[in-house]
Design an enzyme around this catalytic site. Structure first.
Site, PDB file in Angstrom:
ATOM      1  N   ARG A   5      -7.278  -7.842  -8.813  1.00 20.66           N
ATOM      2  CA  ARG A   5      -8.010  -9.119  -9.136  1.00 20.66           C
ATOM      3  C   ARG A   5      -9.406  -8.979  -9.046  1.00 20.66           C
ATOM      4  NH1 ARG A   5     -10.375  -8.959  -3.943  1.00 20.66           N
ATOM      5  NH2 ARG A   5      -9.151  -8.200  -2.079  1.00 20.66           N
ATOM      6  N   LYS A  60       0.635  -1.173  -0.246  1.00 20.50           N
ATOM      7  CA  LYS A  60       0.042  -0.168   0.044  1.00 20.50           C
ATOM      8  C   LYS A  60       0.914   1.180  -0.086  1.00 20.50           C
ATOM      9  CE  LYS A  60      -4.275  -1.754   2.118  1.00 20.50           C
ATOM     10  NZ  LYS A  60      -4.144  -3.400   1.853  1.00 20.50           N
ATOM     11  N   GLU A  83      -2.929   6.870   7.812  1.00 22.20           N
ATOM     12  CA  GLU A  83      -3.448   8.010   7.108  1.00 22.20           C
ATOM     13  C   GLU A  83      -4.483   8.497   7.972  1.00 22.20           C
ATOM     14  OE1 GLU A  83      -6.386   5.147   4.285  1.00 22.20           O
ATOM     15  OE2 GLU A  83      -4.539   5.741   3.700  1.00 22.20           O
ATOM     16  N   HIS A 108     -14.187  -3.567   9.121  1.00 22.56           N
ATOM     17  CA  HIS A 108     -13.593  -3.208   7.550  1.00 22.56           C
ATOM     18  C   HIS A 108     -13.558  -4.002   6.686  1.00 22.56           C
ATOM     19  CE1 HIS A 108     -11.596   0.012  10.118  1.00 22.56           C
ATOM     20  NE2 HIS A 108     -11.179  -0.690  10.742  1.00 22.56           N
TER      21      HIS A 108
END
Length: 676
Positions: free
Chosen positions: A292, A116, A200, A235
């Site tokens: 994917r 990421k 973040e 999440h």
């Protein structure tokens, strides 16, 4: 085009790929573990190869075994599905070395998006908007915490190699940071073998909107519009829809173009999903790119009329994209609800068990079910607990939502706890209907979804009581017909008493509140009806006149002249009533005739389910405080922290880190502190 492909996955995605392959005349090879030897995907495929023991690290994740299976069967290509090896660059390289086509992006794209942190750096250079955050190489606690402190709380910690909500934690204050970072790193290490983290800024009211992109090997790229995946728990997505609600055409085009720019920045090929956070002011930020096919791809298929697995196969076979951007358009609206074996009332704890009963809604042009299980199958501890995906379509959001709630009310699963009632309540609650949705939806509307607010139950309690009475009467009549003496008084359920009213008494519980109910059968001319009185704590709440009739899974009921209908699900002593405003669950409290068993005074703490002991945080002789974490277990890809129920003392610890634990096993001996 390939003549034979191997599917390096299991469950519903393996079955989904097999269906398209068969449609295209392509032979399929399945792979399986001990737990999956009789699985649906094994029976659907033309061939199947055994990989190894049930844990995925000994079967589905062993690259050499999967490659060997492809070579043995002569498969020319491997479709990885999602999860497992689908975003594993080493697997992609191994396929290339054996001249086997990997049905997915090139290895460079997987490597670029596999981290990421690296992905955000690439997107920053490509001028794709990013959420403020830190994704640097220095992984020291102090550096990551300083970044979090400087951008202000709340922040989101994310594993750079993560996905599916694993290795992710919201941190709401500086005091929570260290514990949150440790938990996220531990989960990331367990799930991905890499505990590198990024942090973040956490947007407090964002929507999670993702764009489906497709690129071929001939420099063509399109986006197949967007999906709103804002409704999440842990999440992980719960209900997805396409297209996103309240999405202006101009914003849709901007996000679509940004998604294509993201894909082109890494030389992408095949199906991919670019995920964005969409803020309330219309600004959007790149989150990550999944290299994917996504779990929620069916909603895109239903609104575009395209088979995305077929697109994958054609692109992998070096064909051009089947459609240009100008040829793609949106038709109607679609929802997908993920049906899991889990206890939504117990913090979504995954559940295991045998699917003793599995009845699905009837599939049609409006209703689709993607699944990898059948009645009688076992939901095991080794894999993700998703049972099926329920996908519905109609010409607009309102009609599609009606399709969704109706289909959920028709789903019947016994033998394992599921989230169907939770999904129904969520989909039918007014904020969801009115599109008042962001990523904090479930937490914000917890009382509404779980029906924890006070309710009068003016109609639902009489319906549940009358249903019990009528269903018992119907069952007695059936037994009477099958007996040698159908007119025996022992078959009577009329509560007949000499010179007494015909009164039935029962107790129903809802949200841990008990209700005493009296049902008196009355006659008026040739008609009969029931007088239902409901009390709580010896206080009469209501009395209604009621008539009813059971027709299959539906009940027609007339309460004080108001005629309506309800869908009923009855399993032993549990009754669920599906209404327009949600599902109402009642428990029939049976009389307590006593027990010879002694009261259990054991102060032990037990495992909520089968799993692996990740960490033991206390030792024998240690004093602990209420809600202090004691041990951490991992089961079905999730961590579960067992906490102290009160202040007390740990007398003995029965397991070590790494041990397999059976559900219900005693983990620790615990003595509650005496109250002074």
């Amino acid at each position: 085009m390939f003549s034979k492909i191997l599917i390096a996955n299991r469950g519903e995605i393996a079955c989904r790929i097999i269906k398209t392959a068969k449609k295209m005349g392509i032979s399929t090879v399945a792979v399986y573990s001990d737990a999956d030897k009789d699985a649906l995907h094994v029976h659907m495929a033309d061939e199947a190869i055994y990989l190894g023991a049930s844990p995925s690290r000994e079967s589905y994740l062993v690259i050499d075994k999967v490659i060997a299976a492809a070579k043995l069967t002569g498969a020319q290509a491997i479709h990885p599905g999602y999860g497992f090896l689908s975003e594993n660059a080493d697997f992609c390289k191994a396929c290339a070395q054996e001249n086997i086509t990997f049905i997915g992006p090139p290895v460079g794209a997987i490597e670029a998006m596999g981290s990421k942190s690296a992905a955000k750096s690439i997107m920053e250079k490509a001028n794709v908007p990013l959420v403020p955050g830190y994704h640097g190489d220095d992984q020291s606690h102090d550096v990551i915490k300083a970044a979090a402190d400087s951008m202000g709380y709340p922040v989101l910690l994310k594993a750079t190699a993560g996905g599916g909500g694993k290795g992710m934690r919201q941190v709401w204050s500086e005091a929570e940071f260290s514990q949150g970072l440790e938990a996220a790193k531990r989960e990331a290490k367990s799930s991905f073998g890499d505990d590198t983290m990024l942090v973040e800024k956490y947007l407090t009211q964002p929507r999670h909107v993702e764009i489906q992109v497709f690129c071929d090997n001939h420099n063509n790229a399109v986006y197949l519009f967007e999906r709103d995946c804002s409704v999440q728990r842990r999440h992980q997505k719960v209900i997805e829809e396409a297209p996103a609600f309240k999405m202006p055409d101009e914003l849709r085009a901007k996000m679509g173009e940004a998604a294509i720019k993201s894909a082109q920045a890494i030389g992408y090929q095949g199906a991919g999903t670019v995920e964005f956070l969409l803020d309330v002011d219309g600004s959007f930020y790149f989150m990550e790119m999944n290299t994917r096919l996504q779990v929620e791809h069916p909603v895109t298929e239903l609104i575009t009329g395209q088979d995305l697995v077929e697109w994958q196969l054609r692109v992998a076979a070096n064909e051009t994209l089947p459609k240009t951007q100008q040829q793609l358009s949106i038709h109607g609206h679609a929802f997908e609800a993920r049906i899991y074996a889990e206890d939504a009332d117990n913090d979504f704890l995954p559940a295991t068990g045998k699917l003793a009963l599995l009845q699905t809604p009837v599939e049609s042009e409006h209703v689709r079910i993607d699944t990898g299980v059948r009645q009688g199958d076992e939901v095991s501890v080794y894999y993700d607990p998703m049972i099926a995906k329920l996908i519905v379509w109609d010409e607009n959001r309102e009609k599609a939502l009606q399709r969704l709630t109706k289909a959920l009310s028709e789903y019947r699963i016994n033998g394992v706890t599921t989230n169907i009632d939770f999904l129904y309540n969520l989909a039918s609650c007014q904020p969801f209907v009115q599109e008042d949705i962001d990523t904090g939806f479930i937490e914000k509307h917890n009382d509404l979804i779980f029906h924890q607010n006070s309710q009068t139950l003016a109609n639902e309690l009489p319906i549940a009581a009358l249903y019990l009475l009528l269903s018992n009467a119907n069952e007695a009549q059936l037994k009477a017909k099958q007996s040698s003496d159908p007119y025996s008084p022992w078959h009577s359920t009329s509560a007949w008493r000499l010179n007494e009213a015909h009164v039935h008494q029962l107790i129903l519980a809802h949200n841990e509140q008990n209700y005493d109910i009296e049902i008196e059968q009355k006659h008026q001319g040739s008609d009969s009806y029931y007088l239902i009185s409901i009390s709580q704590d010896n206080q009469l709440m209501q009395t209604v006149d009621c008539q009813g009739e059971i027709k299959g899974e539906h009940m027609i009921v007339n309460i004080d002249g108001h005629r309506s209908q309800a869908t009923i699900a009855h399993d032993e002593n549990k009754i669920n009533i599906y209404r327009a405003n949600g599902v109402f669950s009642f428990k029939h409290i049976l009389p307590d005739y006593g027990s010879n068993e002694a009261n259990d005074s054991n102060g032990g703490l037990t495992a909520p389910m089968n799993g692996t002991m990740v960490s033991v945080l206390v030792k024998a002789g240690e004093k602990v405080s209420k809600d202090q974490p004691l041990v951490i277990m991992e089961a079905m890809k999730m961590e579960h922290t067992i906490k102290a129920p009160s202040d007390g003392m740990i007398d003995e610890v029965f397991f070590n880190a790494g041990d397999m634990v059976d559900g219900g096993a005693e983990l620790l001996a615990f003595t509650e502190a005496e109250v002074s």
